[in-house]
Design an enzyme around this catalytic site. Sequence first.
Site, PDB file in Angstrom:
ATOM      1  N   ASP A  59       0.795  -1.179   0.128  1.00 38.40           N
ATOM      2  CA  ASP A  59       0.028   0.096   0.011  1.00 38.40           C
ATOM      3  C   ASP A  59       0.929   1.104   0.048  1.00 38.40           C
ATOM      4  OD1 ASP A  59      -1.767   2.120   0.388  1.00 38.40           O
ATOM      5  OD2 ASP A  59      -2.812   1.271   2.177  1.00 38.40           O
ATOM      6  N   LYS A 123      11.008   8.689  -1.370  1.00 39.07           N
ATOM      7  CA  LYS A 123      12.010   8.792  -0.145  1.00 39.07           C
ATOM      8  C   LYS A 123      12.655   7.446  -0.124  1.00 39.07           C
ATOM      9  CE  LYS A 123      10.900   9.182   4.806  1.00 39.07           C
ATOM     10  NZ  LYS A 123       9.959   9.562   5.686  1.00 39.07           N
ATOM     11  N   TYR A 158      -7.416  14.931  -9.523  1.00 42.44           N
ATOM     12  CA  TYR A 158      -6.515  14.216 -10.600  1.00 42.44           C
ATOM     13  C   TYR A 158      -5.411  15.344 -11.129  1.00 42.44           C
ATOM     14  CZ  TYR A 158      -4.098  11.230 -13.732  1.00 42.44           C
ATOM     15  OH  TYR A 158      -3.076  10.528 -14.711  1.00 42.44           O
ATOM     16  N   LYS A 162      -1.267  15.455 -10.047  1.00 40.40           N
ATOM     17  CA  LYS A 162      -0.283  15.447 -10.873  1.00 40.40           C
ATOM     18  C   LYS A 162       0.705  16.542 -11.074  1.00 40.40           C
ATOM     19  CE  LYS A 162      -0.963  11.069 -12.002  1.00 40.40           C
ATOM     20  NZ  LYS A 162       0.237  10.157 -11.448  1.00 40.40           N
ATOM     21  N   ILE A 191      -3.678   7.677 -22.605  1.00 43.16           N
ATOM     22  CA  ILE A 191      -3.106   6.349 -23.341  1.00 43.16           C
ATOM     23  C   ILE A 191      -4.468   5.061 -22.885  1.00 43.16           C
ATOM     24  CG2 ILE A 191      -1.009   5.353 -22.946  1.00 43.16           C
ATOM     25  CD1 ILE A 191      -0.910   5.875 -20.317  1.00 43.16           C
ATOM     26  N   THR A 193      -5.688   2.324 -21.418  1.00 44.79           N
ATOM     27  CA  THR A 193      -5.442   1.614 -20.156  1.00 44.79           C
ATOM     28  C   THR A 193      -6.731   1.092 -19.625  1.00 44.79           C
ATOM     29  OG1 THR A 193      -5.512   3.072 -18.460  1.00 44.79           O
ATOM     30  CG2 THR A 193      -3.531   2.498 -19.604  1.00 44.79           C
TER      31      THR A 193
END
Length: 255
Positions: A59, A123, A158, A162, A191, A193
């Site tokens: 996760d 990180k 969204y 981004k 794209i 998907t």
Amino acid sequence: MSTLFSLAKRTIIITGGGRGVGLTLAHAITEFGGRAACLDIHPMATGDLPANATYSVCDVTNEESVKARFAEIRAESERCGSRVEGVVACAGIQQVTEALEYGVRDWRRMMEVNVLGAFLTAKHGAKILIDGETPGSVVLVASMSGRIANRGLNCSAYNTSKAAVLQMGRSLAQEWGKYGIRVNTLSPGYIRTNMTDTVLYENPDYYKTWMAGAMLGRLGVVDDFKGPAVYLLSDASRWMTGADLLVDGGHVASA
């Protein structure tokens, strides 16, 4: 094969590697001689893993989960005569919702997966590289939607997430350059998907809008991102950091 693009003896960790673009990038990594360590929240990958790849559940919004899986991957790669030299933050979600109707819980979930998940991937990948005194590459999958407001597509959360990933990439590149760690973003355009197919199924009119900005006369497919990702992960891009590689079929130029 040019040694510039070789990923031999390198392990690349991919979050969101169980399906879609992430799984395709795992194939690309192994095709260029590397090992792919795929992580995703689903119990198993939704497609075939390449021979030189592993899969684990993780996760990306849970730091302890990310830290534990990364440690396991590092140990396994060293047993196999490889070492972690790159990470790809590809885990992400999308939701099309009118801004006036966007719920706080949904907005927070978008930021947790797309922004916090990318940060934790970067990180803990960087911690492995620094601890091993290994120069490496961090690739954050952003989107052309971090640069533009998609015409006719209401996905404010969204797009905001981004845009945050784009700035994250520049900021981390500035911090980690002293360790020899390169941080770049990869920004896909439209794209095909499972995620975008669901959007098109629910809103078939979007296809015409998307195609209106398609300079090459088609939408993207996941294989279009194999070469760009290998470039960013390999020595071919060794003088590139803090940059965004836009692979969008010309949509931003035509916006």
